[in-house]
Design a protein around this motif. Sequence first.
Motif, short mmCIF file in Angstrom:
data_model
loop_
_atom_site.label_atom_id
_atom_site.label_comp_id
_atom_site.label_asym_id
_atom_site.label_seq_id
_atom_site.Cartn_x
_atom_site.Cartn_y
_atom_site.Cartn_z
N ILE A 1 0.85 -1.19 0.00
CA ILE A 1 0.00 0.00 0.00
C ILE A 1 0.88 1.23 0.00
N GLU A 2 0.71 2.05 -1.02
CA GLU A 2 1.49 3.29 -1.06
C GLU A 2 0.57 4.47 -0.81
N CYS A 3 0.85 5.22 0.23
CA CYS A 3 0.09 6.44 0.54
C CYS A 3 0.90 7.62 0.03
N GLY A 4 0.43 8.24 -1.03
CA GLY A 4 1.18 9.29 -1.71
C GLY A 4 1.82 8.71 -2.95
N VAL A 5 1.16 8.84 -4.07
CA VAL A 5 1.56 8.18 -5.32
C VAL A 5 2.20 9.16 -6.30
N TYR A 6 1.66 10.36 -6.32
CA TYR A 6 2.09 11.42 -7.25
C TYR A 6 2.01 10.89 -8.70
N LYS A 7 3.11 10.86 -9.44
CA LYS A 7 3.04 10.42 -10.84
C LYS A 7 3.19 8.90 -10.98
N ASN B 1 5.68 6.89 -10.17
CA ASN B 1 6.97 6.31 -10.56
C ASN B 1 7.33 5.14 -9.65
N SER B 2 7.08 5.29 -8.33
CA SER B 2 7.38 4.17 -7.42
C SER B 2 6.34 3.07 -7.55
N LEU B 3 5.06 3.46 -7.61
CA LEU B 3 3.99 2.47 -7.66
C LEU B 3 4.17 1.54 -8.87
N PHE C 1 -2.80 5.18 -2.95
CA PHE C 1 -3.76 6.18 -2.46
C PHE C 1 -3.21 7.58 -2.72
N ASP C 2 -4.01 8.41 -3.33
CA ASP C 2 -3.60 9.81 -3.54
C ASP C 2 -4.84 10.62 -3.90
N THR C 3 -4.74 11.92 -3.68
CA THR C 3 -5.81 12.79 -4.17
C THR C 3 -5.69 12.93 -5.69
N PHE C 4 -4.46 12.71 -6.20
CA PHE C 4 -4.11 12.99 -7.59
C PHE C 4 -4.42 14.45 -7.95
N SER C 5 -4.48 15.28 -6.92
CA SER C 5 -4.61 16.73 -7.17
C SER C 5 -3.75 17.53 -6.19
N GLY C 6 -2.81 16.86 -5.52
CA GLY C 6 -1.86 17.58 -4.67
C GLY C 6 -2.12 17.46 -3.19
N PHE C 7 -1.27 18.13 -2.42
CA PHE C 7 -1.35 18.09 -0.95
C PHE C 7 -2.76 18.40 -0.44
N THR C 8 -3.25 17.56 0.47
CA THR C 8 -4.55 17.79 1.08
C THR C 8 -4.41 17.52 2.58
N GLY C 9 -5.09 18.34 3.37
CA GLY C 9 -5.04 18.13 4.82
C GLY C 9 -3.75 18.64 5.44
N LYS D 1 -8.60 7.20 -5.21
CA LYS D 1 -8.50 8.66 -5.29
C LYS D 1 -9.20 9.32 -4.10
N GLY D 2 -8.59 10.34 -3.54
CA GLY D 2 -9.23 11.11 -2.48
C GLY D 2 -8.29 11.31 -1.30
N ASP D 3 -8.79 12.01 -0.31
CA ASP D 3 -8.01 12.29 0.91
C ASP D 3 -7.88 10.99 1.72
N ILE D 4 -6.65 10.61 2.00
CA ILE D 4 -6.40 9.35 2.72
C ILE D 4 -7.12 9.31 4.07
N ALA D 5 -7.30 10.46 4.68
CA ALA D 5 -7.99 10.50 5.98
C ALA D 5 -9.39 9.89 5.86
N LEU E 1 4.60 5.14 3.45
CA LEU E 1 4.03 6.42 3.86
C LEU E 1 4.83 7.53 3.19
N ASP E 2 4.20 8.14 2.19
CA ASP E 2 4.93 9.15 1.42
C ASP E 2 4.03 10.31 1.01
N THR E 3 3.11 10.72 1.93
CA THR E 3 2.36 11.94 1.62
C THR E 3 3.13 13.17 2.10
C1 LIG Z 1 6.01 13.10 -2.24
S1 LIG Z 1 4.62 12.82 -3.22
C2 LIG Z 1 4.61 11.07 -3.43
C3 LIG Z 1 5.76 10.59 -4.29
C4 LIG Z 1 5.66 9.13 -4.73
N1 LIG Z 1 5.51 8.22 -3.61
C5 LIG Z 1 6.90 8.75 -5.52
O1 LIG Z 1 7.72 7.99 -4.98
O2 LIG Z 1 7.04 9.23 -6.65
C6 LIG Z 1 3.32 13.12 -2.09
C7 LIG Z 1 1.93 12.78 -2.62
O3 LIG Z 1 1.05 12.72 -1.50
C8 LIG Z 1 -0.23 13.14 -1.93
N2 LIG Z 1 -1.03 13.54 -0.75
C9 LIG Z 1 -0.70 14.48 0.17
N3 LIG Z 1 -1.67 14.56 1.10
C10 LIG Z 1 -2.62 13.65 0.77
C11 LIG Z 1 -3.85 13.24 1.36
N4 LIG Z 1 -4.30 13.80 2.50
N5 LIG Z 1 -4.56 12.27 0.76
C12 LIG Z 1 -4.11 11.69 -0.39
N6 LIG Z 1 -2.93 12.03 -0.99
C13 LIG Z 1 -2.20 13.00 -0.42
C14 LIG Z 1 0.07 14.30 -2.89
O4 LIG Z 1 -1.01 14.48 -3.79
C15 LIG Z 1 1.35 13.82 -3.58
O5 LIG Z 1 1.06 13.22 -4.82
#
Ligand SMILES: C[S@@+](CC[C@H](N)C(=O)[O-])C[C@H]1O[C@@H](n2cnc3c(N)ncnc32)[C@H](O)[C@@H]1O
Length: 240
Positions: free
Chosen positions: A63-69, A71-73, A95-103, A149-153, A173-175
């Motif tokens: 499970i990857e929390c914070g996916v961004y583009k 590359n790791s997933l 898991f990601d919002t796929f729209s950037g930092f949330t929360g 997709k969505g806020d992990i919380a 854990l990579d948000t």
């Molecule tokens: C550092 S990047 C992840 C990089 C990725 N793991 C990689 O290795 O390329 C952080 C990601 O966390 C996501 N993120 C931050 N807060 C979040 C939240 N509350 N719920 C879901 N995603 C969140 C952002 O959208 C961003 O894509």
Amino acid sequence: MTKRRLTEAEKAFAAKRAEVLDRVDAAYVASAPFVFADRITVTAALSRIELFKKIQDIPGAIIECGVYKANSLMLYMHLSTILEPYAINRSIVGFDTFSGFTGIDPEHDPSDINTSMFSDTDMSLIEQMIEANDLVRPVNRIPRCELVKGDIARTAPEFVKTRPDLVVAMLILDTDLYESTKVALETFLPYMPKGAVVVLDEVAYRNFPGETKALREVLDLNKVELKRLPFDAAAGYFHV
Ligand SMILES: C[S@@+](CC[C@H](N)C(=O)[O-])C[C@H]1O[C@@H](n2cnc3c(N)ncnc32)[C@H](O)[C@@H]1O
């Protein structure tokens, strides 16, 4: 890394690479990715490979929390497809919002970050590449990789209710943020068997203290054998 300041040498590297990239198209880059990759990208790949090896004999989800583009997933999807093609009990869930930092939490997270960071991504592109890789994957009638997709919380607690079979072999854990890291730890730790691996991409890292604070609040650090990979700047991991 959102807040890294580039050195003059790194700026010169980026400028030189941009010149070269102007001469080629995307298909050329995709056919020779290491020609264009920088040291940090290759280091990240090496870390992921080392971490993957630690859970190869543990069934369950990555499970990857914070996916961004992704590359790791997608690297984890390739590793799983190549090294354990018939592991139908391995799923890789991003898991990601796929729209950037949330929360962003003003008390626990840095003050110089904002919600537009990491918003330059395209979930449909990642989904299409998962589908493309599925075409050539053994036992591809059983899904291996999925996106939530969505806020992990919110999405993490909802997800576990839908998966009565859930075992988590590796939690990444990579948000970079406090609240989502804390919720992810609280939600997924009960599904992790002894020996499973928790990875924190920015642990004990001054510029992003949220992941570390969340870890300290959820677990007694004295009972966690936190380790680092010798070549990786900020990642840490521990076995449950
Ligand atoms: C550092 S990047 C992840 C990089 C990725 N793991 C990689 O290795 O390329 C952080 C990601 O966390 C996501 N993120 C931050 N807060 C979040 C939240 N509350 N719920 C879901 N995603 C969140 C952002 O959208 C961003 O894509």
